[in-house]
Write an enzyme that holds these catalytic residues in place. Structure first.
Site, PDB file in Angstrom:
ATOM      1  N   GLY A  18     -76.405 -40.670  30.002  1.00  0.00           N
ATOM      2  CA  GLY A  18     -75.117 -40.181  30.471  1.00  0.00           C
ATOM      3  C   GLY A  18     -74.626 -38.917  29.803  1.00  0.00           C
ATOM      4  CB  ILE A  19     -71.168 -37.804  28.975  1.00  0.00           C
ATOM      5  CG1 ILE A  19     -70.598 -37.787  30.401  1.00  0.00           C
ATOM      6  CG2 ILE A  19     -70.519 -36.694  28.146  1.00  0.00           C
ATOM      7  CD1 ILE A  19     -69.108 -38.086  30.472  1.00  0.00           C
ATOM      8  CG  ASP A  38     -76.798 -45.494  22.731  1.00  0.00           C
ATOM      9  OD1 ASP A  38     -76.745 -46.728  22.908  1.00  0.00           O
ATOM     10  OD2 ASP A  38     -76.322 -44.689  23.543  1.00  0.00           O
ATOM     11  CG  ASN A  88     -70.305 -39.741  24.930  1.00  0.00           C
ATOM     12  OD1 ASN A  88     -69.655 -39.380  25.916  1.00  0.00           O
ATOM     13  ND2 ASN A  88     -71.451 -40.424  25.046  1.00  0.00           N
ATOM     14  CE1 TYR A 153     -64.593 -46.455  29.583  1.00  0.00           C
ATOM     15  CE2 TYR A 153     -62.844 -45.259  30.716  1.00  0.00           C
ATOM     16  CZ  TYR A 153     -64.073 -45.269  30.077  1.00  0.00           C
ATOM     17  OH  TYR A 153     -64.773 -44.095  29.935  1.00  0.00           O
ATOM     18  CE  LYS A 157     -62.950 -43.677  27.034  1.00  0.00           C
ATOM     19  NZ  LYS A 157     -63.858 -43.010  26.079  1.00  0.00           N
TER      20      LYS A 157
END
Length: 274
Positions: A18-19, A38, A88, A153, A157
């Site tokens: 992903g990002i 990770d 991230n 979620y 954030k």
């Protein structure tokens, strides 16, 4: 990389895919040294191998303070410094809030908020002792939007944004720089997971961005040491304004959920992106 921009050592969490993986690739192309961290260690090593000699990998469970300190010790031992920490990593449990078990709400908050906060607090004294450092938080536009289908979620954030800015204000006279980035929906394995749940229809009302494009903007924001970066930039004003208007939020949901449902149906029919 310009002559004025020196090669940096960057640690990127959630970098197996992903990002995170795309950001590691973009940074390495500019000559930076990247450490891909990770909890999915094989995935991180595979992503690092695909980047080449400027990349390495570490297993990191961001919920563990002990694991954070061990990884940071290894980075300083191997490289002598760390210039940029890009927080991230995140997980998602989809579904309307009342249908999601409490333990999954807790898992989301422990990972997406506390995991990043623990990392920032672990790196901060090291950066201050080093005399430089850059804390980068990859949040989301849902940091402003109470988003249906991923309530915890969005809550994480929201909390992460508040924590990041509070810490930045507290450290305003220190040698540490702070950047927070708010991407919109992005083509990642997480988005594919969200696409399996009808509760996430609103997320597909717009057009998700490629991870590579998001990563390039992140790398540019790091280079500029921007206080904030919105992806795409033109959405920033809208999400900031509507996020504090409950009735406008409800109206937006009513108008866009049906559009998102149709786009999600088409996406599934095409077996992925539509």
């Amino acid at each position: 990389m310009s002559r004025k921009q020196k090669a940096k050592v960057m640690l990127i969490t959630g970098a197996a895919s992903g990002i995170g993986a795309a950001t590691a690739q973009a940074a390495a192309r500019q000559g930076h040294r990247v450490i891909l961290a990770d909890i999915n260690e094989p995935g991180a090593h595979a992503a690092a191998a695909g980047i080449g000699p400027n990349a390495s990998a570490r297993r990191l469970d961001i919920r563990s303070e002990e694991n954070w300190n061990a990884v940071l010790d290894e980075v300083w031992s191997e490289h002598g410094r760390l210039d940029v920490l890009i927080n991230n990593a995140a997980i998602v449990h989809t579904g309307f809030a009342a249908n999601v078990p409490v333990e999954k709400h807790r898992h989301t908050l422990d990972t997406n908020f506390m995991g990043a906060a623990i990392g920032m607090l672990a790196a901060l004294p090291r950066f201050k002792a080093q005399g430089s450092g850059h804390l980068v938080t990859i949040a989301s536009m849902v940091a402003f939007l109470p988003f249906p289908g991923i309530a915890s979620y969005a809550a994480a954030k929201h909390a992460l944004r508040a924590f990041h800015h509070a810490l930045a204000i507290e450290e305003r006279h220190s040698p540490v720089s702070f950047t927070i980035v708010y991407p919109t929906a992005t083509e990642t394995p997480m988005l594919e997971q969200e696409a399996q749940d009808d509760a996430m229809a609103l997320a597909f009302a717009g057009n998700p961005m490629p991870a590579e494009q998001v990563a390039q903007i992140i790398v540019e924001a790091v280079a500029k040491k921007s206080a904030e970066a919105y992806i795409p930039p033109e959405r920033g004003s809208f999400v900031r304004q509507i996020g504090v208007k409950p009735r406008a939020l409800a109206k937006m949901y009513e108008l866009n959920a049906a559009v998102g449902a149709e786009k999600l149906k088409a996406r599934r029919a095409f077996g992925g992106t539509a």
